[in-house]
Design a protein around this motif. Structure first.
Motif, PDB file in Angstrom:
ATOM      1  N   GLN A   1       0.830  -1.188   0.000  1.00 23.65           N
ATOM      2  CA  GLN A   1       0.000   0.000   0.000  1.00 23.65           C
ATOM      3  C   GLN A   1       0.869   1.242   0.000  1.00 23.65           C
ATOM      4  OE1 GLN A   1      -3.247   0.308  -0.261  1.00 23.65           O
ATOM      5  NE2 GLN A   1      -3.828  -1.839  -0.143  1.00 23.65           N
ATOM      6  N   SER A  27       4.809   1.496  -0.644  1.00 21.48           N
ATOM      7  CA  SER A  27       5.141   0.714  -1.847  1.00 21.48           C
ATOM      8  C   SER A  27       5.115   1.586  -3.098  1.00 21.48           C
ATOM      9  CB  SER A  27       4.160  -0.447  -1.985  1.00 21.48           C
ATOM     10  OG  SER A  27       4.188  -1.273  -0.839  1.00 21.48           O
ATOM     11  N   SER A  30       5.319   0.428  -6.889  1.00 20.11           N
ATOM     12  CA  SER A  30       4.174  -0.204  -7.544  1.00 20.11           C
ATOM     13  C   SER A  30       3.230   0.797  -8.210  1.00 20.11           C
ATOM     14  CB  SER A  30       3.381  -1.027  -6.528  1.00 20.11           C
ATOM     15  OG  SER A  30       2.877  -0.193  -5.502  1.00 20.11           O
ATOM     16  N   ALA A  99      -2.117   1.606  -8.503  1.00 26.70           N
ATOM     17  CA  ALA A  99      -1.232   0.516  -8.891  1.00 26.70           C
ATOM     18  C   ALA A  99      -2.116  -0.598  -9.465  1.00 26.70           C
ATOM     19  CB  ALA A  99      -0.450   0.019  -7.689  1.00 26.70           C
ATOM     20  N   LYS A 100      -1.501  -1.680  -9.913  1.00 20.31           N
ATOM     21  CA  LYS A 100      -2.285  -2.765 -10.511  1.00 20.31           C
ATOM     22  C   LYS A 100      -3.257  -3.382  -9.527  1.00 20.31           C
ATOM     23  CE  LYS A 100       0.852  -4.158 -14.211  1.00 20.31           C
ATOM     24  NZ  LYS A 100       1.671  -5.264 -14.767  1.00 20.31           N
ATOM     25  N   THR A 101      -2.862  -3.448  -8.268  1.00 23.78           N
ATOM     26  CA  THR A 101      -3.663  -4.189  -7.300  1.00 23.78           C
ATOM     27  C   THR A 101      -4.330  -3.328  -6.236  1.00 23.78           C
ATOM     28  OG1 THR A 101      -1.688  -4.587  -5.970  1.00 23.78           O
ATOM     29  CG2 THR A 101      -2.284  -6.270  -7.605  1.00 23.78           C
ATOM     30  N   PHE A 102      -4.091  -2.017  -6.230  1.00 23.11           N
ATOM     31  CA  PHE A 102      -4.734  -1.185  -5.212  1.00 23.11           C
ATOM     32  C   PHE A 102      -4.759   0.265  -5.640  1.00 23.11           C
ATOM     33  CE2 PHE A 102      -1.065   1.063  -3.623  1.00 23.11           C
ATOM     34  CZ  PHE A 102      -0.002   0.210  -3.861  1.00 23.11           C
ATOM     35  N   SER A 104      -4.863   4.192  -3.602  1.00 22.09           N
ATOM     36  CA  SER A 104      -4.752   4.870  -2.322  1.00 22.09           C
ATOM     37  C   SER A 104      -5.197   6.317  -2.460  1.00 22.09           C
ATOM     38  CB  SER A 104      -3.302   4.835  -1.827  1.00 22.09           C
ATOM     39  OG  SER A 104      -2.880   3.523  -1.565  1.00 22.09           O
TER      40      SER A 104
END
Length: 115
Positions: A1, A27, A30, A99-102, A104
């Protein structure tokens, strides 16, 4: 995150300028896109600027030519320079990172344009 911390909001007169800052931590590697959105009372949140990891920028017509998004990779910071501000720019401005997965979001900073 990724954690995001905005700063730089405040009260400005119509025609004035403000620069918002968004410091990212966590992160960061990412992230593939960062941006600024805003939400005025009673309105939906709208994107006002975005910048990709490759440096491409995006603006809606409502702010094009007045707002500029930029980044300082060494400081992990994204900026939003806002010029020729109008009362309709009054809103809470949020920094965001994707990012690809989250995704924020920051806590938001108030910008008020009023005489």
């Amino acid at each position: 995150q990724v954690q995001l911390a905005e700063s730089g909001g405040g009260l400005v007169q119509p025609g004035g300028s403000l620069r918002l800052s968004c410091a990212a931590s966590g992160s960061i590697f990412s992230i593939n896109r960062m941006g600024w959105s805003r939400q005025a009372p009673g309105k939906e949140r709208e994107l006002v600027a975005a910048i990709t990891s490759g440096g491409m920028t995006e603006y809606p017509d409502s702010v094009k030519g007045r707002f500029t998004i930029s980044r300082d990779s060494a400081k992990n910071t994204v900026y939003l320079q806002m010029n020729s501000l109008k009362p309709e720019d009054t809103a809470v401005y949020f920094c965001n990172a994707f990012a690809k997965t989250f995704a924020s979001w920051g806590q938001g900073t108030q910008v008020t344009v009023s005489s």
